[in-house]
Design an enzyme around this catalytic site. Structure first.
Site, PDB file in Angstrom:
ATOM      1  N   HIS A 239      -2.387  -7.288   2.679  1.00 33.70           N
ATOM      2  CA  HIS A 239      -2.433  -7.801   4.054  1.00 33.70           C
ATOM      3  C   HIS A 239      -3.545  -7.204   4.900  1.00 33.70           C
ATOM      4  O   HIS A 239      -3.738  -7.598   6.045  1.00 33.70           O
ATOM      5  CB  HIS A 239      -1.068  -7.668   4.734  1.00 33.70           C
ATOM      6  CG  HIS A 239      -0.653  -6.300   5.166  1.00 33.70           C
ATOM      7  ND1 HIS A 239      -0.754  -5.887   6.469  1.00 33.70           N
ATOM      8  CD2 HIS A 239      -0.118  -5.256   4.484  1.00 33.70           C
ATOM      9  CE1 HIS A 239      -0.283  -4.656   6.573  1.00 33.70           C
ATOM     10  NE2 HIS A 239       0.109  -4.244   5.381  1.00 33.70           N
TER      11      HIS A 239
ATOM     12  N   SER B 143      -3.796  -2.802  -0.490  1.00 31.45           N
ATOM     13  CA  SER B 143      -2.715  -3.620   0.068  1.00 31.45           C
ATOM     14  C   SER B 143      -3.271  -4.968   0.503  1.00 31.45           C
ATOM     15  O   SER B 143      -4.280  -5.030   1.216  1.00 31.45           O
ATOM     16  CB  SER B 143      -2.108  -2.897   1.270  1.00 31.45           C
ATOM     17  OG  SER B 143      -1.172  -3.737   1.909  1.00 31.45           O
TER      18      SER B 143
ATOM     19  N   GLN C  21      -7.700   0.590   3.658  1.00 32.25           N
ATOM     20  CA  GLN C  21      -8.593   0.060   4.696  1.00 32.25           C
ATOM     21  C   GLN C  21      -9.956  -0.347   4.133  1.00 32.25           C
ATOM     22  O   GLN C  21     -10.668  -1.139   4.748  1.00 32.25           O
ATOM     23  CB  GLN C  21      -8.806   1.107   5.800  1.00 32.25           C
ATOM     24  CG  GLN C  21      -7.595   1.325   6.685  1.00 32.25           C
ATOM     25  CD  GLN C  21      -7.314   0.159   7.628  1.00 32.25           C
ATOM     26  OE1 GLN C  21      -8.224  -0.561   8.045  1.00 32.25           O
ATOM     27  NE2 GLN C  21      -6.054  -0.036   7.949  1.00 32.25           N
TER      28      GLN C  21
ATOM     29  N   THR D  33      11.086  -8.439 -11.696  1.00 31.82           N
ATOM     30  CA  THR D  33      10.400  -9.714 -11.911  1.00 31.82           C
ATOM     31  C   THR D  33       9.238  -9.834 -10.925  1.00 31.82           C
ATOM     32  O   THR D  33       9.399  -9.603  -9.735  1.00 31.82           O
ATOM     33  CB  THR D  33      11.397 -10.882 -11.742  1.00 31.82           C
ATOM     34  OG1 THR D  33      12.470 -10.660 -12.652  1.00 31.82           O
ATOM     35  CG2 THR D  33      10.736 -12.213 -12.033  1.00 31.82           C
TER      36      THR D  33
ATOM     37  N   CYS E  71       3.835   5.298  19.713  1.00 25.60           N
ATOM     38  CA  CYS E  71       4.972   4.834  20.502  1.00 25.60           C
ATOM     39  C   CYS E  71       5.912   3.929  19.738  1.00 25.60           C
ATOM     40  O   CYS E  71       7.119   3.955  19.932  1.00 25.60           O
ATOM     41  CB  CYS E  71       4.477   4.071  21.716  1.00 25.60           C
ATOM     42  SG  CYS E  71       4.596   5.056  23.186  1.00 25.60           S
TER      43      CYS E  71
ATOM     44  N   ASN F 242      -7.578   4.557   8.941  1.00 29.32           N
ATOM     45  CA  ASN F 242      -7.096   3.359   9.616  1.00 29.32           C
ATOM     46  C   ASN F 242      -7.189   3.439  11.137  1.00 29.32           C
ATOM     47  O   ASN F 242      -7.220   2.421  11.807  1.00 29.32           O
ATOM     48  CB  ASN F 242      -5.652   3.047   9.201  1.00 29.32           C
ATOM     49  CG  ASN F 242      -4.765   4.271   9.202  1.00 29.32           C
ATOM     50  OD1 ASN F 242      -5.060   5.271   8.548  1.00 29.32           O
ATOM     51  ND2 ASN F 242      -3.678   4.214   9.932  1.00 29.32           N
TER      52      ASN F 242
ATOM     53  N   GLY G  99       0.831  -1.196   0.000  1.00 28.81           N
ATOM     54  CA  GLY G  99       0.000   0.000   0.000  1.00 28.81           C
ATOM     55  C   GLY G  99       0.869   1.251   0.000  1.00 28.81           C
ATOM     56  O   GLY G  99       0.565   2.239  -0.677  1.00 28.81           O
TER      57      GLY G  99
HETATM   58  C1  LIG Z   1      -1.757  -0.217   6.140  1.00 26.38           C
HETATM   59  C2  LIG Z   1      -2.032   1.036   5.431  1.00 26.38           C
HETATM   60  C3  LIG Z   1      -1.142   1.541   4.468  1.00 26.38           C
HETATM   61  C4  LIG Z   1       0.190   0.900   4.190  1.00 26.38           C
HETATM   62  O1  LIG Z   1       0.076  -0.334   3.518  1.00 26.38           O
HETATM   63  P1  LIG Z   1       1.338  -1.318   3.543  1.00 26.38           P
HETATM   64  O2  LIG Z   1       0.975  -2.399   2.590  1.00 26.38           O
HETATM   65  O3  LIG Z   1       1.480  -1.791   4.948  1.00 26.38           O
HETATM   66  O4  LIG Z   1       2.518  -0.534   3.094  1.00 26.38           O
HETATM   67  C5  LIG Z   1      -1.484   2.694   3.804  1.00 26.38           C
HETATM   68  N1  LIG Z   1      -2.648   3.338   4.057  1.00 26.38           N
HETATM   69  C6  LIG Z   1      -3.533   2.870   4.964  1.00 26.38           C
HETATM   70  C7  LIG Z   1      -4.814   3.607   5.166  1.00 26.38           C
HETATM   71  C8  LIG Z   1      -3.254   1.714   5.686  1.00 26.38           C
HETATM   72  O5  LIG Z   1      -4.123   1.280   6.589  1.00 26.38           O
END
Ligand SMILES: *Cc1c(COP(=O)(O)O)cnc(C)c1O
Length: 390
Positions: free
Chosen positions: A199, A197, A177, A235, A323, A149, A69
């Site tokens: 994950h 993204s 998100q 790649t 933190c 987020n 992301g």
């Molecule tokens: C997690 C997040 C990202 C970053 O994505 P990554 O794949 O961890 O680099 C960017 N924007 C928002 C709103 C996110 O929640």
């Protein structure tokens, strides 16, 4: 361990893990090669591109795979800024963006661009009037996140898209998100670029995608071979591309059912919170928010100590201060919605995902009120408050 931090990342779902296990030993052809196993890899990527495009109502050629992301946000903003600087040097974003957007904009400010950071209201929404008024002759790009987020607030994306379309500026949204959780249609909502993204919707970390509407020019961030039509060379991460596409396709198929489930969990959690703990405040919009997001502030509490105590009891959640990055500054998002410092520090973000249950919430509330009380008893501010008799 009970996992309540699905806004930070999600577990890889079973179907996706199985796909990865299978492919990691069976698929290794270089997609740029002409022989059979190369062609197979190539078609795996193109099938994935089609799946992703379909979810957003885009065309396959408008989807580019990236590493994250963060990369998608960087590419959309810097790539667009550098490719279009002859047209203007002004960019509009908001104060509550993810750092992938905010720090990219700050970098551009040091390199000849001008950036307007829109305020948000107490619920975390931008004002459409302020956006309209901020657009000038030299404005080239508006980048506003789909959903936040930290506090979960969902922006009026279609209305933002209507304004940028009318004014002839390009609209990028960080939908990291939102993707896989909210219905998105890039045409209906006038979205020109969109970051996602893997994950955040049960695919692995380290894979993302960027939708770029046909006709929009981006400067490359990296230079190399001809992959992704020469625009994002190296790649391809074939297996994770397939994983992202499968996770997104499944999330889309299950979205309505999943949303209903998450909203139920969220409401259950909110009822429990509001009936068992006092001096609290819900952060973010009450209804226009991500189905799985909750964020509460507690007066007279240090968010970090709250997280540590929860961790000791086996709960993973998140707080409102940064933190982890080594600073004790409260979150820029909680500051932007107007929380005072001391309250922003005492915040708890609990975000639900695919695998959470109502019983887990019950487990949390067996310990949370007690932890809050103990922390408050240690707070000099609470002492003063009680003496004040208010
Ligand atoms: C997690 C997040 C990202 C970053 O994505 P990554 O794949 O961890 O680099 C960017 N924007 C928002 C709103 C996110 O929640």
């Amino acid at each position: 361990m009970i996992y309540f931090d699905n806004a930070a990342t999600t577990m890889v779902r079973k179907e996706v893990a199985e796909l990865i296990n299978d492919r990691i030993t069976n698929v290794y052809g270089n997609p740029s090669s002409v022989y059979k196993i190369g062609r197979e890899s190539k078609s795996a990527i193109e099938d994935s591109r089609e799946k992703v495009a379909k979810v957003f109502g885009a065309e396959p050629r408008e989807i580019f795979f990236t590493s994250s992301g963060t990369e998608s946000d960087n590419w959309a903003i810097k790539g667009f800024a550098y490719a279009n600087k002859k047209k203007g040097n002004h960019i509009i974003t908001s104060k509550i963006e993810h750092h992938a957007v905010l720090h990219t904009c700050e970098y551009l400010e040091k390199n000849g661009f001008e950036v307007t950071y829109l305020d948000v209201d107490a619920d975390g929404k931008i004002s459409l009037d302020e956006l309209r008024n901020a657009i000038k002759d030299n404005t080239i790009l508006v980048s506003i996140m789909y959903a936040n987020n930290e506090i979960g607030t969902v922006q009026p994306i279609k209305e933002i898209g209507a304004i940028t379309r009318e004014k002839g500026v390009v609209f990028h949204t960080d939908a990291v998100q939102a993707a896989g959780h909210i219905e998105i249609d890039v045409n209906d909502q006038n979205i020109d670029m969109l970051s996602i993204s893997g994950h955040k919707f049960n695919a692995p970390k380290g894979i993302g995608a960027l939708y770029v509407k046909r006709g929009i020019k981006l400067e490359n961030l990296i230079h190399g071979g001809g992959q992704e039509r020469g625009k994002r060379p190296s790649t391809e991460n074939i297996i994770y591309i397939e994983a992202l596409a499968l996770a997104l396709e499944l999330a889309e198929k299950e979205r309505e059912e999943e949303t209903a489930k998450l909203i139920k969990l969220r409401d259950y959690y909110m009822e429990k919170m509001e009936s068992s703990i006092d001096h609290i405040k819900l952060n973010g919009h009450k209804t226009d928010r991500l189905p799985g997001n909750t964020n509460y502030s507690f007066s007279f509490i240090e968010g970090e100590s709250l997280l540590l105590l929860l961790d000791m009891k086996g709960f993973a959640a998140s707080s409102g201060s940064a933190c982890t990055s080594g600073s004790l500054d409260p979150s820029h998002v909680l500051m932007a919605i107007g929380l005072p410092h001391e309250i922003a520090h005492g915040s708890l973000r609990v975000t639900f995902g695919k695998y959470n249950t109502k019983e887990e919430i019950d487990e949390l509330f067996k310990v949370l009120p007690d932890i809050i009380n103990r922390l408050r008893e240690m707070s000099p501010l609470y002492e003063d408050y009680k003496k004040g008799g208010k």
